[in-house]
Design an enzyme around this catalytic site. Structure first.
Site, PDB file in Angstrom:
ATOM      1  N   ASP A 196     -31.510  32.465  33.070  1.00 62.00           N
ATOM      2  CA  ASP A 196     -31.692  32.793  31.645  1.00 62.00           C
ATOM      3  C   ASP A 196     -30.338  33.039  30.963  1.00 62.00           C
ATOM      4  OD1 ASP A 196     -33.246  33.207  29.388  1.00 62.00           O
ATOM      5  OD2 ASP A 196     -33.400  35.369  29.717  1.00 62.00           O
ATOM      6  N   ASN A 217     -42.452  27.736  27.769  1.00 59.96           N
ATOM      7  CA  ASN A 217     -41.311  27.119  27.077  1.00 59.96           C
ATOM      8  C   ASN A 217     -41.705  25.898  26.231  1.00 59.96           C
ATOM      9  OD1 ASN A 217     -39.001  27.919  29.780  1.00 59.96           O
ATOM     10  ND2 ASN A 217     -39.258  28.977  27.839  1.00 59.96           N
TER      11      ASN A 217
HETATM   12  C1  IPE Z   1     -37.685  32.443  31.514  1.00 60.50           C
HETATM   13  O1  IPE Z   1     -36.808  32.488  30.441  1.00 60.50           O
HETATM   14  C2  IPE Z   1     -38.021  31.042  31.884  1.00 60.50           C
HETATM   15  C3  IPE Z   1     -36.922  30.262  32.472  1.00 60.50           C
HETATM   16  C4  IPE Z   1     -35.771  30.713  32.831  1.00 60.50           C
HETATM   17  C5  IPE Z   1     -37.224  28.881  32.675  1.00 60.50           C
HETATM   18  P1  IPE Z   1     -37.328  32.681  28.942  1.00 60.50           P
HETATM   19  O2  IPE Z   1     -36.123  32.774  28.107  1.00 60.50           O
HETATM   20  O3  IPE Z   1     -38.306  31.621  28.618  1.00 60.50           O
HETATM   21  O4  IPE Z   1     -38.098  34.064  29.047  1.00 60.50           O
HETATM   22  P2  IPE Z   1     -38.428  35.159  27.941  1.00 60.50           P
HETATM   23  O5  IPE Z   1     -39.055  34.439  26.784  1.00 60.50           O
HETATM   24  O6  IPE Z   1     -37.146  35.801  27.558  1.00 60.50           O
HETATM   25  O7  IPE Z   1     -39.345  36.123  28.620  1.00 60.50           O
HETATM   26  C1  IPE Z   2     -32.790  29.710  29.980  1.00 61.63           C
HETATM   27  O1  IPE Z   2     -32.007  29.931  28.867  1.00 61.63           O
HETATM   28  C2  IPE Z   2     -33.269  28.303  30.098  1.00 61.63           C
HETATM   29  C3  IPE Z   2     -34.663  28.108  29.704  1.00 61.63           C
HETATM   30  C4  IPE Z   2     -35.562  29.024  29.525  1.00 61.63           C
HETATM   31  C5  IPE Z   2     -35.083  26.748  29.488  1.00 61.63           C
HETATM   32  P1  IPE Z   2     -32.630  30.274  27.456  1.00 61.63           P
HETATM   33  O2  IPE Z   2     -32.786  28.999  26.713  1.00 61.63           O
HETATM   34  O3  IPE Z   2     -33.855  31.077  27.567  1.00 61.63           O
HETATM   35  O4  IPE Z   2     -31.443  31.110  26.831  1.00 61.63           O
HETATM   36  P2  IPE Z   2     -31.560  32.433  25.958  1.00 61.63           P
HETATM   37  O5  IPE Z   2     -32.401  33.398  26.711  1.00 61.63           O
HETATM   38  O6  IPE Z   2     -32.166  32.030  24.653  1.00 61.63           O
HETATM   39  O7  IPE Z   2     -30.144  32.890  25.818  1.00 61.63           O
HETATM   40 MG    MG Z   3     -34.223  33.078  27.580  1.00 63.44          MG
END
Ligand code: IPE
Ligand code: IPE
Ligand code: MG
Length: 232
Positions: A16, A64
């Site tokens: 993340d 997602n």
């Molecule tokens: C969790 O990250 C899912 C992945 C790393 C693929 P998200 O960014 O989607 O999670 P939330 O929304 O902060 O819980």
């Molecule tokens: C994790 O990074 C990757 C996925 C969930 C696809 P994020 O896209 O959630 O990045 P942040 O949390 O918005 O920084």
């Molecule tokens: Mg995220």
């Protein structure tokens, strides 16, 4: 399950912080995702060299899909590119690739690509890399439940685990979440019952081999009791 030398058998990572990494640099979120893919290689090299057998990474959750279409398309594109360009490296290093999650929303081309790379690398003996894409812990459990219902048989903990996407693998010893949030976000819900959880503020594109080595060192100091008590 620790091996004799204390190396964890299975590490799982919630990758993340890509978006925030890009935002800090005033770049579009897609730049963060692109940078994040590079981290996968770095960390996979590190953990398989240390003797870890399974690395499971959360790349795209069932939730997602609710992101803007442009971001979803970009993430699917990166996934496709990763599969296309990494097969030789995986083969050379003896890494078997699995893709966990539902493939229903993939187009035929992506589905075929996933099948091909998984099949071509299936003889990898050094380690297994699981990429969770369109994966949700709840969906994993519900699908397993439905299989038992359809077969008209009762489950027990072992037979149930064998119906999950991680069948045949040990539960994760360590789950790491980068990016500062302290939540599981629908990752390996059944399999994480006794995992050691590590949270770091480091954004995924900045996550280093050094940091994962430190986490493994911390893990090795832990007293994993699994509900028992330790008799001195
Ligand atoms: C969790 O990250 C899912 C992945 C790393 C693929 P998200 O960014 O989607 O999670 P939330 O929304 O902060 O819980
Ligand atoms: C994790 O990074 C990757 C996925 C969930 C696809 P994020 O896209 O959630 O990045 P942040 O949390 O918005 O920084
Ligand atoms: Mg995220």
């Amino acid at each position: 399950m620790k091996s004799d030398n204390g190396v964890p058998s299975h590490i799982a990572i919630i990758m993340d912080g890509n978006g925030r990494w890009a935002k800090k640099r005033l770049l579009p979120r897609s730049f963060g995702h692109r940078e994040g893919v590079k981290t996968i290689d770095r960390i996979a090299d590190e953990v398989f060299t240390l003797g870890v057998r399974y690395l499971t990474i959360f790349a795209f959750s069932t939730e997602n899909w609710n992101r803007p279409e442009q971001e979803v398309t970009g993430l699917l594109g990166l996934f496709r590119k990763y599969l296309k360009s990494n097969e030789p490296k995986l083969l050379k290093r003896g890494i078997k690739l699995n893709v966990l999650g539902s493939r229903r929303a993939f187009d035929d081309e992506l589905r075929t690509l996933v099948d091909e790379v998984c099949e071509h690398t299936s003889c990898g003996k050094v380690g297994t890399l699981n990429i969770c894409f369109d994966y949700g812990g709840r969906a994993d459990i519900v699908e397993a439940v439905n299989e038992f219902v359809e077969a008209g048989v009762k489950a027990d903990e072992e037979t149930f685990a064998e119906r999950l996407q991680t069948h045949g693998m040990p539960d994760p010893d360590i789950i790491i979440r980068t990016g500062g949030e302290h939540r599981i976000s629908n990752f390996l819900l059944y399999q994480s019952a006794y995992s050691e959880l590590f949270f770091t503020d480091t954004l995924w594109p900045d996550f280093s081999g050094e940091e994962i080595k430190n986490i493994i060192a911390e893990y090795r100091k832990k007293d994993r009791r699994f509900g028992r008590i330790n008799e001195e």
